[in-house]
Design an enzyme around this catalytic site. Structure first.
Site: not given
Ligand SMILES: Cc1cc2nc3c(=O)[nH]c(=O)nc-3n(C[C@H](O)[C@H](O)[C@H](O)COP(=O)(O)OP(=O)(O)OC[C@H]3O[C@@H](n4cnc5c(N)ncnc54)[C@H](O)[C@@H]3O)c2cc1C
Length: 400
Positions: A34, A108, A217, A297
């Site tokens: 991370e 979150r 909410y 994402d």
């Molecule tokens: C306003 C808003 C509201 C939302 N509401 C909802 C909801 O109600 N319900 C829902 O299901 N989803 C919701 N989402 C979507 C959700 O927040 C994201 O889809 C989700 O958090 C994605 O998780 P992830 O682990 O894929 O990516 P991320 O949360 O982006 O995590 C990526 C991680 O990788 C780390 N990282 C980045 N690059 C590197 C690297 N090169 N090497 C090592 N580590 C790295 C980062 O520091 C981070 O910790 C919402 C999003 C937004 C913007």
């Protein structure tokens, strides 16, 4: 170089940590790298629908989820300017009966904390903070990832769970910038005790309006109200969870909206106001090459207008771990994983884009055409309002 681990995950967000726990549950050794030097998610509310809850329960986190979560009683659509209710459809027990698991609202940071705590005590997981994955090569049945501290780490497979600006994605498919969606979002957290009783019902409420919408909410067991206000704007494209927002600018953006929205904004502490531009990407034609794949994402970033981005990452994590535990080799596991996930996640990405249009109706005719049938359905056959969500909330990847 230390002894290779089975699986290397780049990113300890909600997707990366869930994948680590799911792999560890299948007896795989996992290293998670991370970039952040401390774990502690920022951001505000998240809706975790039944499709996400199933996975978290199977990972043994059901009790913790119940502790940190708030169970909304209904899904409600209101007109932002008049405050009038178009429909209010039961969630709570009704949703659990229909989909087999609770619908939760969580902060979150709380969800991230329970995932991180479970990962930290799991002997199959080695969580390494303060370093980023900067590149990788695959050779002789191993992936070797370069780290920002100058070291490298070897693994049987690499999962890029490193978010919308994923470096693993760039390593796989080249540079490709996310798409600005023309929407800017404000976020507020308001202490419930500072609001008149009953002002915000215990619902997942979407407030629609011209060129914008809001969502309200409760999170943290009802202690806080989460507000997200979205406005169509092209002139501000700063992405990130920590850009301070200006409450007077937010109020201006929602000027003609009803007094409930303004009472809520007025009760907020300026320090909880953040604003960020919303980006997404088109669905990827393929997600993996050999022993490297993507998740969450990093793979399918979407507008938050289906409240499913985190849920899709959580589902990905379960399917990926199941495939890794059963397939002949990681490359085959990744092909099977992607075959199961691609269509569904692309459909959610597109549905989120469509909701931007659906929620942002201003003209009376547009509102009547879109919300009139919903208003009628709510009074004549409310089940019609559930059906469009069955394919999302009704999926249980732990049973597939
Ligand atoms: C306003 C808003 C509201 C939302 N509401 C909802 C909801 O109600 N319900 C829902 O299901 N989803 C919701 N989402 C979507 C959700 O927040 C994201 O889809 C989700 O958090 C994605 O998780 P992830 O682990 O894929 O990516 P991320 O949360 O982006 O995590 C990526 C991680 O990788 C780390 N990282 C980045 N690059 C590197 C690297 N090169 N090497 C090592 N580590 C790295 C980062 O520091 C981070 O910790 C919402 C999003 C937004 C913007």
């Amino acid at each position: 170089m230390p002894k290779p681990t089975d699986i290397l995950i780049a990113g300890a967000g909600i997707g990366g940590l869930t994948a680590a726990l799911a792999c560890a549950q299948n007896n795989l050794k996992v290293a998670v790298i991370e970039r952040a030097s401390e774990l502690g998610e920022v951001g505000a509310g998240l809706q975790i629908a039944a499709n996400g809850t199933h996975v978290l329960e199977k990972l043994g986190l059901g009790a913790e989820l119940e502790n940190i979560g708030f169970r909304p009683e209904a899904a409600t659509l209101r007109l932002g300017q008049s405050g009038r209710t178009v429909f209010s459809n039961p969630l709570g027990e009704a949703a659990r009966e229909r989909y087999g698991a609770w619908y939760y609202h969580v902060h979150r940071a709380d969800l991230h904390r329970i995932l991180a705590e479970a990962a930290n005590v799991n002997p199959n997981i080695d969580l390494q903070l303060g370093k980023a994955v900067t590149g990788f090569v695959e050779k002789a049945g191993l992936v070797s990832a370069a780290l920002s501290d100058g070291n490298s780490i070897g693994a049987g497979a690499l999962i890029g769970a490193d978010g919308i600006h994923s470096s693993v994605r760039e390593g796989l498919f080249g540079k490709d910038a996310p798409r600005f969606t023309g929407n800017v979002a404000w976020r507020l957290l308001v202490p419930t005790r500072s609001l008149p009783a009953g002002l915000i019902p215990p619902h997942a409420t979407v407030w629609t309006g011209p060129k914008g919408h809001a969502v309200t909410y409760y999170v943290r067991g009802g202690e806080l109200v989460n507000f997200v206000g979205v406005v169509e704007r092209e002139d501000w494209q700063v992405e990130g969870w920590l850009e301070s927002g200006d409450i007077s600018e937010l109020k201006q953006g929602f000027a003609p909206w009803c007094s409930t929205i303004h009472q809520l904004i007025d009760a907020a502490d300026e320090t909880t106001c953040f604003k960020w531009a919303l980006f997404d990407r088109d669905p990827l034609p393929s997600w993996s090459k050999g022993r490297v794949t993507l998740l969450g994402d990093a793979c399918h970033p979407m507008l938050p207008f289906m409240a499913q981005g985190a849920c899709m990452a959580i589902e990905d994590a379960w399917v990926l771990a199941t495939e890794l535990a059963t397939a002949e080799d990681p490359a085959q596991a990744f092909l099977d994983y992607e075959a199961q996930r691609k269509k569904r996640t692309a459909r959610v990405q597109m549905a989120a884009r469509a909701n931007a249009k659906r929620f942002h109706k201003g003209a009376p005719l547009g509102q009547l055409g879109t919300y009139g049938p919903m208003w009628l359905a709510a009074r004549v056959k409310p089940d019609l309002l559930n059906k469009p969500f069955d394919w999302i909330y009704g999926a249980n990847v732990t049973k597939a």
